[in-house]
Design an enzyme around this catalytic site. Structure first.
Site, mmCIF file in Angstrom:
data_model
loop_
_atom_site.group_PDB
_atom_site.id
_atom_site.type_symbol
_atom_site.label_atom_id
_atom_site.label_comp_id
_atom_site.label_asym_id
_atom_site.label_seq_id
_atom_site.Cartn_x
_atom_site.Cartn_y
_atom_site.Cartn_z
ATOM 1 N N ASP A 100 4.219 -5.507 3.636
ATOM 2 C CA ASP A 100 3.824 -4.125 3.864
ATOM 3 C C ASP A 100 3.605 -3.868 5.353
ATOM 4 O OD1 ASP A 100 2.461 -1.500 2.505
ATOM 5 O OD2 ASP A 100 1.394 -2.097 4.315
ATOM 6 N N PHE A 145 0.853 -1.193 0.000
ATOM 7 C CA PHE A 145 0.000 0.000 0.000
ATOM 8 C C PHE A 145 0.886 1.239 0.000
ATOM 9 C CE2 PHE A 145 -1.629 -3.362 2.888
ATOM 10 C CZ PHE A 145 -2.401 -3.994 1.925
ATOM 11 N N ASP A 165 2.221 4.445 0.563
ATOM 12 C CA ASP A 165 1.932 5.583 1.426
ATOM 13 C C ASP A 165 3.180 6.438 1.580
ATOM 14 O OD1 ASP A 165 3.568 4.003 2.975
ATOM 15 O OD2 ASP A 165 2.224 3.902 4.711
#
Length: 306
Positions: free
Chosen positions: A283, A213, A215
């Protein structure tokens, strides 16, 4: 998710400001191969969980609002997750679709027990309204119905979310190419999988399709590990805490190269360990390392996507 993988790989091949050091990936993998770090989904004990549809509603609201904490130095993901949990424990109808459509900025602050305006507060309220409206219109007001309609496929769930909820359409144009990242849509599938331990609402037969993810924490951890290398201009901007514009080459490269690097780590780990390794697990490990390091210097971008 192939769109995410392929478009991120294209960015990595054509990147001007961020490069991936394959030899450093090999070193990291060599250290990890004997015991792949496993981090429990709710290791901090901050999430609401009742093993039913209300947990699904909570997670969807959480992931609709899970972005851009850094402008307020005291605010972080834990405040959001625990604030929403406490609100739901106090009033189980707090996230009913009808009520989601009516929240104001001050009411959201009150819900989270936050003493001042939230970063991108108007956008957060807009996204709550969007979630409430579309859940009511298409899914009987329930995020659980949205999940049930994906037939145990994380890929279908991400596609459904991005089709019905514009606020989750996390993509950009980079050097004339469309790039798909879908951080918050993918993290909803991962949160369900983690919370329900791969059963019930969290059962996805294709959880291996989900990428990491993208970010602002994980790229900084990858850079610290030596996996990502930055141009001097980008490194200086991050060091100086200068804002990096959403949709700029630098910002897209930071996110897309992180996805590509974690995919390479996953592939190599799977080969060396002889076990299936999930990007979701890598992750969570990388993110948990990052949030435990207060001195971590990450890039700063005002964005509703992460």
């Amino acid at each position: 998710m192939e769109e995410v993988r392929q478009s991120s790989a294209w960015v990595a091949r054509n990147s001007s400001h961020v490069t991936i050091d394959s030899s450093e990936i090999e070193k990291v993998v060599e250290k990890m191969k004997e015991s792949i770090p496993k981090v429990e989904w709710d290791y901090e004990g901050i999430h609401y969980f009742d093993n039913g549809p209300l947990t699904v509603q909570y997670l969807f609201v959480l992931d609709a609002l899970n972005f851009c904490f850094w402008p307020d130095k005291d605010l972080n993901y834990d405040n959001l997750a625990k604030g929403l949990k406490d609100a739901l424990l106090n009033d189980s109808s707090a996230f009913d679709a009808g009520r989601l459509q009516k929240y104001t900025g001050p009411q959201l602050r009150e819900l989270l027990k936050w003493p001042r305006p939230l970063p991108l507060e108007e956008e957060r309220v807009r996204l709550l309204h969007e979630v409430g409206f579309e859940l009511e219109r298409s899914f009987e007001g329930k995020a659980s119905k949205l999940v049930e309609s994906c037939g145990k496929s994380a890929v279908k769930l991400v596609a459904l979310i991005t089709r019905h909820f514009p606020g989750f359409r996390d993509h950009s144009v980079y050097k004339g190419h469309q790039v798909f990242l879908y951080k918050r849509a993918q993290i909803f599938a991962a949160d369900l999988w983690g919370a329900f331990k791969g059963q019930g609402y969290g059962q996805f037969d294709d959880i291996c399709s989900i990428t990491m993810f993208a970010d602002y924490i994980v790229p900084a951890v990858l850079q610290q590990l030596g996996v990502l290398k930055y141009s001097s201009t980008l490194a200086n901007a991050i060091q100086a805490s200068s804002e990096i514009g959403a949709g700029t080459e630098e910002e897209i490269e930071l996110r897309a190269c992180s996805i590509y690097a974690v995919e390479k780590m996953r592939e190599l780990l799977s080969i060396k360990s002889g076990k299936q390794v999930l990007s979701v697990e890598l992750d969570l490990w990388l993110w948990s390392v990052g949030v435990q390091c207060p001195s971590l210097q990450h890039h700063r971008t005002l964005s509703i996507y992460y």
